[in-house]
Every structure is written in C-alpha cells, then in structure tokens.
Write a protein that holds these residues in place. Structure first.
Motif: not given
Length: 266
Positions: A48-53, A79-83, A112-113
């Motif tokens: 959730k934090i990574i998505r919020s960033l 993967v979530i970081c890439c998104h 994901a990239l």
C-alpha cells in the motif's frame, strides 16, 4: 522593479507549501515503509505504501521508489515499484530505472517495466521513449519499450520502431522483439507495408503479431484472410482477437465459420 500584485505573494506561498507538503508526504511514506517489520502480515501494508508513492509526483517519491526497487528482495514489491514509477518518473528517473533493468533479464520484471512505462503522462518521458531510450538497451528492455509504446500510441515513435523491426525481424533469437515492434507499429499506424509483409514471416509469433493489428488498418489488407487460414493456431487466434477488438463486421462470417470448425479457438 515590477509591481507585485496583492494576490501574487499569497499564491506563491501556497504553491511552495503544496510542493513541500507533497515532499513531506513522500518522506513520511518511506519512513513508514522502513519501520515495518519483515513479517508476512506486514506485506500488504508495504504494498500500500509503495502504491501511495506512485500517487505523489515529487523528487522524494521518485528517489524512494528507485531505492526500494534496487534494495528489496521481494519480487512483488519490485513489480509494484515499476507500476508506481511509471506514474511519477521523470526522464532522469526513467534513465536510472532502465540502467538497472538492463542488468536483469527477468520476464516478470520486464513485463512490469512495460506496464509501468505505459502509465506515464510525462511529455519529457514520452519524448525520451521515442528514441533515446532504445540506445544501449538490451533486447528484453527494448521489448518492454515497444510494448509500452503500443499502449501509449505515440505517433512520433514510428521511426524508432521501424528500425527495431528491421534489426530484430531477421534474427531467430529476437522474434519476440520483432513481434512487439509490429504490435506497436500497428497501433501507431503509418506502417501498413511492413505489417502486410510480415504475413509471410517464418515465425508464427511474428505472423500472429501482424494478424492482431491488421484489423486496425483502413481497410484491412487481403492478407488478413490468409491469417485466418494460417497453419498455426496462434496466428488464427490472434487474427480472431484482432477482428473482435476492431469490430470488423465484414469478417464476422469468417470468424464464425472458424470457431465452428476449429475447437482450439473456442
């Protein structure tokens, strides 16, 4: 000295406060990420934090996302970081991201990239994707760039994609890359001759990519009929999916007949 309007100073202060607030939010999110203990029940909180960033387009959020991408051992977090990076990256961040990805030929991360880059709204990143991004990129990264361009449909990227097609279509080990360049070219347009010629390519992967975008051409070429009768089920399936997406009514009888006679396409 030019006179300062009464509302100018409060507005400038408000803008500065807004930027500072966004930077503070990004920094706070990273502190919360670091403070979470490495337990199973904290995974969703980290996600959730990574998505919020990815919702805070600031220098801090970009730096934090790159830092997490490079340091975490969690494939899901990467993967979530890439998104998230795709939503907030500027050109400098995108360059750093691709430099790191160039050293990692991981199919899941590569996809994901592609998905992340396809989310970018940055005009600077769009310009970078049209050409410079391909320079020095390894085939798996070039594949991701082509897939992202297929989604973004940036007209000025056609020249770079045509060059990619020429380089990759003749190499047996780069047919996936050739197929990605065809899909992007088909969605951007202005490459009808290349797509029509690809109908005779020896690779079913490449012919399938051509078949998937032929219905988008106006009018679709005669080669589309050949794709519906191709020896490869992959190619026929791609042709049917492309016809359905483009809503080519003239091909509906052919598709119905094919579905009735070919159980592999149902």
């Amino acid at each position: 000295m030019l006179p300062v309007r009464k509302w100018a100073v409060p507005l400038a202060l408000l803008l500065l406060a807004t930027v500072a607030s966004a930077e503070d939010k990004a920094a706070d999110l990273y502190r919360r990420y670091r403070d979470l203990r490495l337990k199973e029940d904290y995974k969703n909180a980290k996600f959730k934090i990574i998505r919020s960033l990815g919702e805070v387009s600031t220098t801090t959020s970009r730096q934090v996302l790159i830092k997490i991408l490079k340091s975490t051992r969690s494939a899901d977090e990467r993967v979530i970081c890439c998104h998230s990076l795709g939503r907030v990256a500027d050109v400098e961040t995108a360059r750093d991201w691709l430099k790191w990805m160039n050293k990692r030929d991981d199919p899941i991360l590569t996809e994901a990239l592609a998905q992340g880059l396809a989310k970018t709204n940055s005009l600077g990143v769009h310009e970078w994707l049209r050409g410079e991004a391909f320079e020095g990129a390894r085939p798996h990264v070039q594949w991701a760039l082509a897939e992202a361009l297929a989604t973004l449909e940036l007209p000025d990227a056609a020249a770079a994609l045509e060059q990619l097609w020429v380089r990759s279509s003749a190499r047996k080990d780069e047919h996936a890359l050739a197929a990605a360049s065809l899909r992007a070219l088909g969605r951007i347009g202005h490459a009808d001759a290349i797509i029509e010629a690809a109908a005779a390519h020896p690779s079913a992967l490449v012919r399938g990519a051509a078949a998937s975008v032929m219905p988008l051409m106006n009018p679709p070429p005669k080669e589309l009929h050949e794709m519906l009768a191709d020896p490869s089920a992959r190619v026929r399936r791609e042709a049917v999916a492309g016809i359905a997406e483009a809503k080519c009514e003239e091909y509906v009888p052919d598709v119905i007949h094919l579905l009735e006679t070919d159980a592999r396409l149902r």
